[in-house]
Motif scaffolding. Structure first.
Motif, PDB file in Angstrom:
ATOM      1  N   ASP A  43       0.851  -1.188   0.000  1.00  0.00           N
ATOM      2  CA  ASP A  43       0.000   0.000   0.000  1.00  0.00           C
ATOM      3  C   ASP A  43       0.892   1.244   0.000  1.00  0.00           C
ATOM      4  N   ILE A  44       0.281   2.409  -0.094  1.00  0.00           N
ATOM      5  CA  ILE A  44       1.050   3.652  -0.220  1.00  0.00           C
ATOM      6  C   ILE A  44       1.920   3.906   1.002  1.00  0.00           C
ATOM      7  N   ASP A  45       1.425   3.575   2.200  1.00  0.00           N
ATOM      8  CA  ASP A  45       2.229   3.784   3.403  1.00  0.00           C
ATOM      9  C   ASP A  45       3.514   2.969   3.363  1.00  0.00           C
ATOM     10  N   ASN A  46       3.399   1.719   2.941  1.00  0.00           N
ATOM     11  CA  ASN A  46       4.594   0.880   2.855  1.00  0.00           C
ATOM     12  C   ASN A  46       5.505   1.300   1.706  1.00  0.00           C
ATOM     13  N   ILE A  48       6.014   4.344   0.823  1.00  0.00           N
ATOM     14  CA  ILE A  48       6.758   5.483   1.366  1.00  0.00           C
ATOM     15  C   ILE A  48       7.875   4.993   2.278  1.00  0.00           C
ATOM     16  N   ARG A  49       7.577   4.008   3.104  1.00  0.00           N
ATOM     17  CA  ARG A  49       8.599   3.451   4.006  1.00  0.00           C
ATOM     18  C   ARG A  49       9.736   2.797   3.214  1.00  0.00           C
TER      19      ARG A  49
END
Length: 80
Positions: A43-46, A48-49
């Protein structure tokens, strides 16, 4: 290079195991395996990470594999 190949290649160059990466991203090692085999995408959060961890621009991650961007769009549509 597709996202899954980029992730696996970069992880190995950094000398990080799937389990170590999973711990850093707060996901399971099975999730990392699924990303690297192309079964699923993060997903987008991962994303970014991952970009931050490997010092890769988010643009590069998203343009390397259009499926990642498409999956994000589909999830956003479902949530709306």
């Amino acid at each position: 290079m597709k996202f899954n190949e980029l992730l696996q290649t970069t992880r190995k160059k950094k000398g990080i195991t799937q389990e170590e990466l999973a711990n850093q991203l707060l996901v399971s090692s099975k999730t990392i395996s699924n990303w690297e085999t192309g079964k699923t995408t993060p997903d987008i959060d991962n994303l970014i990470r991952i970009a931050s961890l490997f010092q890769i621009s988010l643009d590069n991650l998203l343009t390397e594999e259009s499926e990642v961007a498409e999956n994000i769009k589909k999830k956003a549509e479902i949530n709306n």
